[in-house]
Scaffold this motif. Structure first.
Motif, PDB file in Angstrom:
ATOM      1  N   LEU A   1       9.083   1.067   3.229  1.00 35.58           N
ATOM      2  CA  LEU A   1      10.449   1.374   2.797  1.00 35.58           C
ATOM      3  C   LEU A   1      11.457   0.987   3.875  1.00 35.58           C
ATOM      4  CD1 LEU A   1       9.930   4.887   1.154  1.00 35.58           C
ATOM      5  CD2 LEU A   1       9.922   2.653   0.048  1.00 35.58           C
ATOM      6  N   ASP A   2      11.117  -0.021   4.674  1.00 36.41           N
ATOM      7  CA  ASP A   2      12.011  -0.451   5.764  1.00 36.41           C
ATOM      8  C   ASP A   2      13.421  -0.762   5.257  1.00 36.41           C
ATOM      9  OD1 ASP A   2      10.057  -0.152   7.583  1.00 36.41           O
ATOM     10  OD2 ASP A   2       9.684  -2.280   7.931  1.00 36.41           O
ATOM     11  N   GLN A   3      13.507  -1.430   4.111  1.00 38.48           N
ATOM     12  CA  GLN A   3      14.799  -1.881   3.583  1.00 38.48           C
ATOM     13  C   GLN A   3      15.014  -1.337   2.174  1.00 38.48           C
ATOM     14  OE1 GLN A   3      17.012  -3.521   5.383  1.00 38.48           O
ATOM     15  NE2 GLN A   3      15.653  -3.767   7.147  1.00 38.48           N
ATOM     16  N   ASN A   4      14.855  -0.061   2.005  1.00 40.81           N
ATOM     17  CA  ASN A   4      14.969   0.526   0.669  1.00 40.81           C
ATOM     18  C   ASN A   4      16.289   1.244   0.443  1.00 40.81           C
ATOM     19  OD1 ASN A   4      14.115   1.228  -1.923  1.00 40.81           O
ATOM     20  ND2 ASN A   4      13.481   3.243  -1.240  1.00 40.81           N
ATOM     21  N   GLY A   5      17.317   0.835   1.112  1.00 43.61           N
ATOM     22  CA  GLY A   5      18.598   1.500   0.899  1.00 43.61           C
ATOM     23  C   GLY A   5      19.710   0.789   1.605  1.00 43.61           C
ATOM     24  N   ILE A   6      20.858   1.414   1.622  1.00 49.46           N
ATOM     25  CA  ILE A   6      22.023   0.837   2.277  1.00 49.46           C
ATOM     26  C   ILE A   6      21.793   0.735   3.779  1.00 49.46           C
ATOM     27  CG2 ILE A   6      24.488   1.142   2.702  1.00 49.46           C
ATOM     28  CD1 ILE A   6      24.649   2.636   0.061  1.00 49.46           C
ATOM     29  N   GLU A   7      21.148   1.753   4.339  1.00 46.13           N
ATOM     30  CA  GLU A   7      20.840   1.745   5.765  1.00 46.13           C
ATOM     31  C   GLU A   7      19.345   1.500   5.972  1.00 46.13           C
ATOM     32  OE1 GLU A   7      22.171   5.353   7.483  1.00 46.13           O
ATOM     33  OE2 GLU A   7      24.291   4.979   7.099  1.00 46.13           O
ATOM     34  N   ALA A   8      19.000   0.694   6.978  1.00 46.46           N
ATOM     35  CA  ALA A   8      17.604   0.387   7.266  1.00 46.46           C
ATOM     36  C   ALA A   8      16.874   1.630   7.765  1.00 46.46           C
ATOM     37  CB  ALA A   8      17.515  -0.737   8.300  1.00 46.46           C
ATOM     38  N   THR A   9      15.630   1.769   7.372  1.00 47.41           N
ATOM     39  CA  THR A   9      14.788   2.883   7.840  1.00 47.41           C
ATOM     40  C   THR A   9      13.495   2.294   8.410  1.00 47.41           C
ATOM     41  OG1 THR A   9      13.986   3.089   5.559  1.00 47.41           O
ATOM     42  CG2 THR A   9      15.705   4.616   6.271  1.00 47.41           C
ATOM     43  N   PRO A  10      13.578   1.669   9.597  1.00 43.73           N
ATOM     44  CA  PRO A  10      12.406   0.981  10.172  1.00 43.73           C
ATOM     45  C   PRO A  10      11.236   1.921  10.411  1.00 43.73           C
ATOM     46  CG  PRO A  10      14.152   1.253  11.815  1.00 43.73           C
ATOM     47  CD  PRO A  10      14.746   1.626  10.494  1.00 43.73           C
ATOM     48  N   GLY A  11      10.085   1.482   9.938  1.00 52.71           N
ATOM     49  CA  GLY A  11       8.873   2.266  10.143  1.00 52.71           C
ATOM     50  C   GLY A  11       8.579   3.267   9.048  1.00 52.71           C
ATOM     51  N   LEU A  12       9.483   3.427   8.079  1.00 51.35           N
ATOM     52  CA  LEU A  12       9.271   4.419   7.026  1.00 51.35           C
ATOM     53  C   LEU A  12       8.337   3.853   5.952  1.00 51.35           C
ATOM     54  CD1 LEU A  12      10.092   7.260   5.973  1.00 51.35           C
ATOM     55  CD2 LEU A  12      11.861   6.103   4.613  1.00 51.35           C
ATOM     56  N   THR A  13       7.331   4.614   5.598  1.00 54.32           N
ATOM     57  CA  THR A  13       6.422   4.239   4.507  1.00 54.32           C
ATOM     58  C   THR A  13       6.300   5.404   3.539  1.00 54.32           C
ATOM     59  OG1 THR A  13       4.463   5.019   5.703  1.00 54.32           O
ATOM     60  CG2 THR A  13       5.087   2.691   5.982  1.00 54.32           C
ATOM     61  N   ALA A  14       5.758   5.092   2.355  1.00 55.46           N
ATOM     62  CA  ALA A  14       5.554   6.133   1.344  1.00 55.46           C
ATOM     63  C   ALA A  14       4.231   5.889   0.639  1.00 55.46           C
ATOM     64  CB  ALA A  14       6.693   6.137   0.337  1.00 55.46           C
ATOM     65  N   ILE A  15       3.575   6.974   0.279  1.00 54.61           N
ATOM     66  CA  ILE A  15       2.333   6.919  -0.496  1.00 54.61           C
ATOM     67  C   ILE A  15       2.456   7.898  -1.661  1.00 54.61           C
ATOM     68  CG2 ILE A  15      -0.146   7.415  -0.502  1.00 54.61           C
ATOM     69  CD1 ILE A  15      -0.244   6.653   2.433  1.00 54.61           C
ATOM     70  N   VAL A  16       2.289   7.406  -2.878  1.00 55.10           N
ATOM     71  CA  VAL A  16       2.187   8.293  -4.036  1.00 55.10           C
ATOM     72  C   VAL A  16       0.770   8.841  -4.019  1.00 55.10           C
ATOM     73  CG1 VAL A  16       2.214   8.472  -6.544  1.00 55.10           C
ATOM     74  CG2 VAL A  16       3.907   7.054  -5.373  1.00 55.10           C
ATOM     75  N   SER A  17       0.635  10.087  -3.625  1.00 54.90           N
ATOM     76  CA  SER A  17      -0.693  10.656  -3.387  1.00 54.90           C
ATOM     77  C   SER A  17      -1.259  11.408  -4.579  1.00 54.90           C
ATOM     78  CB  SER A  17      -0.649  11.592  -2.169  1.00 54.90           C
ATOM     79  OG  SER A  17       0.315  12.622  -2.360  1.00 54.90           O
ATOM     80  N   ASP A  18      -0.403  11.798  -5.532  1.00 57.74           N
ATOM     81  CA  ASP A  18      -0.925  12.577  -6.658  1.00 57.74           C
ATOM     82  C   ASP A  18       0.041  12.511  -7.835  1.00 57.74           C
ATOM     83  OD1 ASP A  18      -2.793  14.286  -7.941  1.00 57.74           O
ATOM     84  OD2 ASP A  18      -1.529  16.024  -7.501  1.00 57.74           O
ATOM     85  N   VAL A  19      -0.518  12.514  -9.052  1.00 57.23           N
ATOM     86  CA  VAL A  19       0.271  12.570 -10.289  1.00 57.23           C
ATOM     87  C   VAL A  19      -0.410  13.567 -11.211  1.00 57.23           C
ATOM     88  CG1 VAL A  19       1.117  11.319 -12.311  1.00 57.23           C
ATOM     89  CG2 VAL A  19       1.042  10.173 -10.085  1.00 57.23           C
ATOM     90  N   THR A  20       0.328  14.561 -11.693  1.00 52.67           N
ATOM     91  CA  THR A  20      -0.229  15.565 -12.601  1.00 52.67           C
ATOM     92  C   THR A  20       0.635  15.682 -13.852  1.00 52.67           C
ATOM     93  OG1 THR A  20       0.984  17.366 -11.525  1.00 52.67           O
ATOM     94  CG2 THR A  20      -1.237  16.889 -10.713  1.00 52.67           C
ATOM     95  N   ILE A  21      -0.001  16.087 -14.940  1.00 48.55           N
ATOM     96  CA  ILE A  21       0.677  16.246 -16.229  1.00 48.55           C
ATOM     97  C   ILE A  21       0.566  17.701 -16.656  1.00 48.55           C
ATOM     98  CG2 ILE A  21       0.887  15.407 -18.602  1.00 48.55           C
ATOM     99  CD1 ILE A  21       1.207  13.215 -16.518  1.00 48.55           C
ATOM    100  N   SER A  22       1.667  18.298 -17.092  1.00 51.42           N
ATOM    101  CA  SER A  22       1.653  19.682 -17.562  1.00 51.42           C
ATOM    102  C   SER A  22       2.720  19.869 -18.624  1.00 51.42           C
ATOM    103  CB  SER A  22       1.889  20.650 -16.395  1.00 51.42           C
ATOM    104  OG  SER A  22       3.188  20.456 -15.846  1.00 51.42           O
ATOM    105  N   ASP A  23       2.779  21.084 -19.165  1.00 53.63           N
ATOM    106  CA  ASP A  23       3.809  21.369 -20.167  1.00 53.63           C
ATOM    107  C   ASP A  23       4.367  22.782 -20.035  1.00 53.63           C
ATOM    108  OD1 ASP A  23       1.670  22.835 -21.108  1.00 53.63           O
ATOM    109  OD2 ASP A  23       1.314  21.554 -22.852  1.00 53.63           O
ATOM    110  N   ASN A  24       4.181  23.394 -18.843  1.00 57.16           N
ATOM    111  CA  ASN A  24       4.685  24.753 -18.632  1.00 57.16           C
ATOM    112  C   ASN A  24       5.452  24.830 -17.329  1.00 57.16           C
ATOM    113  OD1 ASN A  24       4.379  27.795 -17.671  1.00 57.16           O
ATOM    114  ND2 ASN A  24       4.096  27.755 -19.897  1.00 57.16           N
TER     115      ASN A  24
END
Length: 514
Positions: free
Chosen positions: A307-330
């Motif tokens: 996510l180094d260049q994921n916005g108006i301002e640079a965020t060098p070294g920033l990363t992201a991991i989608v670690s979990d996805v769950t489905i519910s209805d309550n």
């Protein structure tokens, strides 16, 4: 909110409706005589606006009433001509005659008008209802419904030496001649669709408390030749809107940025530009489909994303991991710090997620008829929770890190990918409906809930991420059950949830299909 977005959300009427109004006005005025000579009316062409935001379009077309203001020797009048049952044509007149103004307009080229330096004003508010805060320049929302609803304001420059472009509206519910803070003003509400659950106005042409739709106010600040346009969403009452408007002050400033400083737009230039060139095509259609090959940068759950260049301002070294996805209805699947009053409205008394209500509409012409609800149904929904781990892999702390998350519903069509809407059903043979309104309550695939709040406005910011530190953010979205097999998650700060966006594709979607 950007001006072009605001204008897009409240477009002028389609050309077909405009022609109907022109024909009707011509008939009505042609029957009037003054010294045995018929009155002459001229019309300006306007392009058809994008109809992507169908619900807002349906809720915000309105009508204006007669008003006059005199200040510093400059007089303005707004004259109404009712057309049919729901249409209205309004003229804003300055001190010059129409003939003189037309000649002056011809003498001034587009280049000369464009070369004029932009003007800025300081727009300040002395009153806001309890719980309402400023979210942007000219935009005010309630804290429990942040960045949605509330009121939004635009300031226009009027040109008293020229004929001011007309205002045309359809779908009038009520209109009122009034005075706000000593300034003549006009107030309007919209006509609900026939068969809608909202109570209809019992007295045509008179504002009353039974109408629950969106509203609008126009006020003229004659001392500076300004026109204030105030959009009022349904979560703000008429009384609150009047109190807010009464406390609005607009003063010229040489500053071009800063708190409460906003640029002034030319009412004439905005309207004149809409009438130039070929009729505008609906760009939303061209942004809904793109080649499948552009989806090559796809991430899986557990994969690291830079996510180094994921916005108006640079965020060098920033990363992201989608670690979990769950489905519910309550509602029990959501933590308490994710919930606001408007979110809770999406659940029943037992905490179960309510289905989405859908209205099938037969469109009215906005002149003699309004939209009619001909069928309703409910769509089962699910809560999709996405856990994202943000990590600072750099050597310096990152402050005020903005994060975004959105679910794009993408379906394959041959060699193309296409953004899918909640409802993409089209009318078939024998159907009398031609458009669909989707209920918007609580939260959606774009306006997410999260359990991390930071920044100046305590919203979607991480205050600080130190080197080597990981901050986990959990986001929740409401998605139709039948669309769970089309879900792709985007972390782009530029959008990409509803339409083609090059930045989102370069960053890469996360495949979270179920």
């Amino acid at each position: 909110m950007r001006l072009e977005d605001m204008r897009e959300q409240f477009p002028k009427m389609p050309e077909s409706m405009k022609r109907m109004i022109e024909q009707e006005v011509a008939v009505q005025i042609g029957q009037e005589k003054e010294n045995d000579n018929p009155k002459v009316v001229t019309y300006k062409k306007r392009k058809k606006k994008n109809m992507a935001h169908r619900m807002l379009v349906a809720s915000m077309v309105a009508a204006l009433a007669l008003a006059t203001t005199v200040c510093a020797g400059v007089a303005y009048q707004m004259h109404n001509q009712k057309v049919g049952k729901y249409g209205l044509k309004t003229q804003i007149e300055g001190p010059q005659t129409a003939a003189e103004s037309t000649e002056n307009m011809a003498d001034q080229t587009t280049e000369e008008r464009a070369g004029k330096a932009a003007e800025y004003v300081r727009l300040e508010i002395s009153y806001l209802p309890k719980g309402m805060v400023q979210s942007e320049e000219g935009k005010f929302s309630f804290e429990d419904n942040y960045m949605q609803g509330g009121v939004s304001m635009i300031v226009y420059q009027l040109t008293p030496e020229k004929t001011i472009a007309d205002i045309e509206n359809t779908g009038i519910a009520v209109s009122e001649e009034t005075s706000i803070g000593g300034r003549p003003a006009v107030y309007m509400e919209t006509a609900p669709a026939e068969g809608d659950s909202a109570e209809n106005s019992s007295t045509e042409g008179t504002a009353n408390e039974n109408t629950t739709g969106a509203k609008k106010i126009y006020m003229i600040y004659a001392e500076h030749n300004y026109l204030l346009e105030m959009f009022i969403f349904p979560d703000v009452t008429k009384e609150e809107a009047f109190q807010i408007a009464e406390g609005v002050s607009i003063t010229p400033t040489e500053e071009t940025r800063g708190e409460n400083v906003m640029q002034v737009c030319s009412w004439n230039d905005m309207e004149n530009e809409a009438g130039k060139g070929e009729p505008e095509t609906d760009e939303s259609e061209t942004l809904m489909t793109f080649p499948k090959e552009k989806m090559k940068n796809i991430h899986l759950i557990g994969g690291e994303i830079s996510l180094d260049q994921n916005g108006i301002e640079a965020t060098p070294g920033l990363t992201a991991i989608v670690s979990d996805v769950t489905i519910s209805d309550n509602i029990s699947s959501l933590s308490e710090n994710m919930l606001e009053d408007d979110t809770k409205a999406a659940f029943d008394t037992d905490g179960n997620l309510l289905p989405m209500k859908v209205e099938y509409l037969k469109s009215g012409d906005g002149i003699n008829t309004v939209d009619e609800v001909v069928e309703t149904k409910e769509i089962p929904m699910k809560i999709v929770s996405v856990t994202v781990d943000y990590k600072n892999n750099g050597k310096t702390a990152l402050s005020n890190v903005m994060f975004n998350g959105g679910i794009a519903l993408l379906a394959e069509y041959g060699e193309n990918m296409q953004f899918d809407a909640y409802m993409n059903e089209k009318p078939g043979t024998g159907d009398i409906w031609d458009c669909v309104n989707e209920e918007s309550i609580g939260f959606s695939q774009e306006v997410y809930l999260s359990d991390v709040h930071g920044g100046e406005r305590h919203n979607n910011y991480i205050n600080t991420i130190n080197p080597g530190e990981t901050v986990t953010v959990r986001m929740a979205f409401k998605v139709p059950e039948e669309k769970l097999n089309e879900m792709y998650f985007t972390l782009s700060n530029y959008g990409g949830s509803h339409f083609y966006d090059e930045t989102s594709l370069q960053l890469g979607y996360v495949d979270i299909r179920q």
